[in-house]
Design an enzyme around this catalytic site. Structure first.
Site, PDB file in Angstrom:
ATOM      1  N   LYS A  16       0.844  -1.202   0.000  1.00 19.32           N
ATOM      2  CA  LYS A  16       0.000   0.000   0.000  1.00 19.32           C
ATOM      3  C   LYS A  16       0.877   1.250   0.000  1.00 19.32           C
ATOM      4  CE  LYS A  16      -3.864  -2.240   2.268  1.00 19.32           C
ATOM      5  NZ  LYS A  16      -4.394  -2.716   3.527  1.00 19.32           N
TER       6      LYS A  16
ATOM      7  N   GLN B 220      -5.041  -1.567   9.594  1.00 16.85           N
ATOM      8  CA  GLN B 220      -4.845  -2.886   8.988  1.00 16.85           C
ATOM      9  C   GLN B 220      -5.401  -3.985   9.903  1.00 16.85           C
ATOM     10  OE1 GLN B 220      -3.470  -3.585   5.828  1.00 16.85           O
ATOM     11  NE2 GLN B 220      -4.245  -5.621   6.296  1.00 16.85           N
TER      12      GLN B 220
ATOM     13  N   ASP C  95     -11.628   2.648   3.957  1.00 16.57           N
ATOM     14  CA  ASP C  95     -11.882   1.212   3.844  1.00 16.57           C
ATOM     15  C   ASP C  95     -13.393   0.941   3.844  1.00 16.57           C
ATOM     16  OD1 ASP C  95     -10.229  -0.876   3.440  1.00 16.57           O
ATOM     17  OD2 ASP C  95      -9.753  -1.254   5.548  1.00 16.57           O
TER      18      ASP C  95
END
Ligand code: NAD
Length: 284
Positions: free
Chosen positions: A54, A98, A121
């Site tokens: 990422k 994460q 997200d």
């Protein structure tokens, strides 16, 4: 019939090129790059790889960012405090925590604290609620990527029968809602579904998001169907396999995503896209 492969790598590259352009336009107009901050707690090997990817991908498209690495024994309060600090920073457009988090941390308690405008997200309750209500908001990256794949192959879900196998908050549920929004007739199948084969065999669009290699049998696929295989399963031979019995499904499907190289590359591309969207929305 031999299915046409859906080239997720090429489509993700196209998305990243679009993002790069929009990120540069944003920077020129607002005097700063869009910003994405990633929070990584602990030493999970797969998470470390994802986060590194990422980081690299962000840099390449002109998104500023940092990875905040906290030790595996970091307290929930410390993670929440970091999220609050990032919420308060004006140069931060996207925050990604994460997953999975270490067992002693309640992931919901952390995700709930991410400012909804920065929840790129799309996993927080506000964005999930907006998705269900059909209102604009950040869409979870993998499902968002799946929809883009359908668009790229010219598959309009309107009126089609779609079966999603797997009902996780991360993939199955959001993709079912995205398909519903695009007027598909959606069935959400899961581990308690009876006669999965009969359910799948009626589908014009099959999305498999389970995490069990070859769970979806090739003979279940309706001739001419579009198959999106989200599953990532590492086998003893070290290779990655999807949730769909690939070769047999290729005999019947019109379009199918390979694993790897199908849905997988779309996830990061859509994260970058969501980040630039967030940047533009935040400046109004
Ligand atoms: P999860 O474990 O949270 O959910 C799995 C779902 O599958 C559950 O809803 C469960 O009900 C269902 N299920 C389990 N056994 C079943 C069975 N026998 N029949 C029907 N349904 C069954 O997993 P997830 O996070 O949704 O991920 C699913 C897969 O997708 C995994 O392989 C994961 O690695 C992969 N994944 C890929 C990407 C990507 O970028 N390509 C992103 C996220 C997840």
């Amino acid at each position: 019939m031999t299915a046409q492969l859906i080239d997720g790598k090429a489509i993700a590259k196209k998305v990243r090129a679009e993002v790069k352009l929009r990120a540069a336009e944003f920077a020129a107009a607002h005097g700063r790059k869009p910003g994405l901050e990633v929070v990584l707690v602990g030493n999970d090997a797969a998470s470390q790889v994802y986060v590194r990817n990422k980081e690299r991908a962000s840099e390449k498209v002109g998104i500023r960012g940092a990875v905040h690495r906290l030790p595996a024994d970091a307290s929930q309060a410390a993670v929440v405090e970091l999220v609050e600090q990032l919420n308060a920073r004006d140069d931060v457009d996207g925050i990604l925590v994460q997953l999975p988090l270490p067992g002693h941390i309640d992931a919901n308690a952390v995700i709930d604290r991410i400012d909804a405008a920065k929840d790129v997200d799309g996993l927080g309750p506000q964005n999930a609620g907006k998705l269900v209500l059909g209102r604009p908001g950040h869409r979870p990256c993998t499902p968002h990527g799946c929809m883009r794949l359908l668009d790229e192959i010219g598959c309009d879900p309107k009126g089609l029968s779609a079966v999603v196998v797997g009902r996780s908050n991360l993939v199955g549920k959001p993709i079912a809602h995205l398909l519903l929004q695009r007027h598909a007739t959606v069935t959400l199948a899961h581990s308690r579904t009876r006669d999965l084969g009969a359910v799948v065999s009626g589908a014009d669009i099959v999305v498999a998001a389970v995490g069990v290699r070859a769970l979806v049998r090739g003979e279940w696929i309706k001739p001419g169907a579009v198959v999106l295989d989200v599953g990532i399963n590492r086998a003893d031979d070290g290779k990655l396999y999807g949730d769909v019995e690939f070769e047999a499904a290729c005999e019947r499907a019109a379009h199918i995503t390979p694993v790897p190289g199908g849905v997988g590359p779309m996830t990061i591309a859509m994260l970058l896209s969501n980040t630039v969207d967030a940047a533009y929305r935040r400046v109004g």
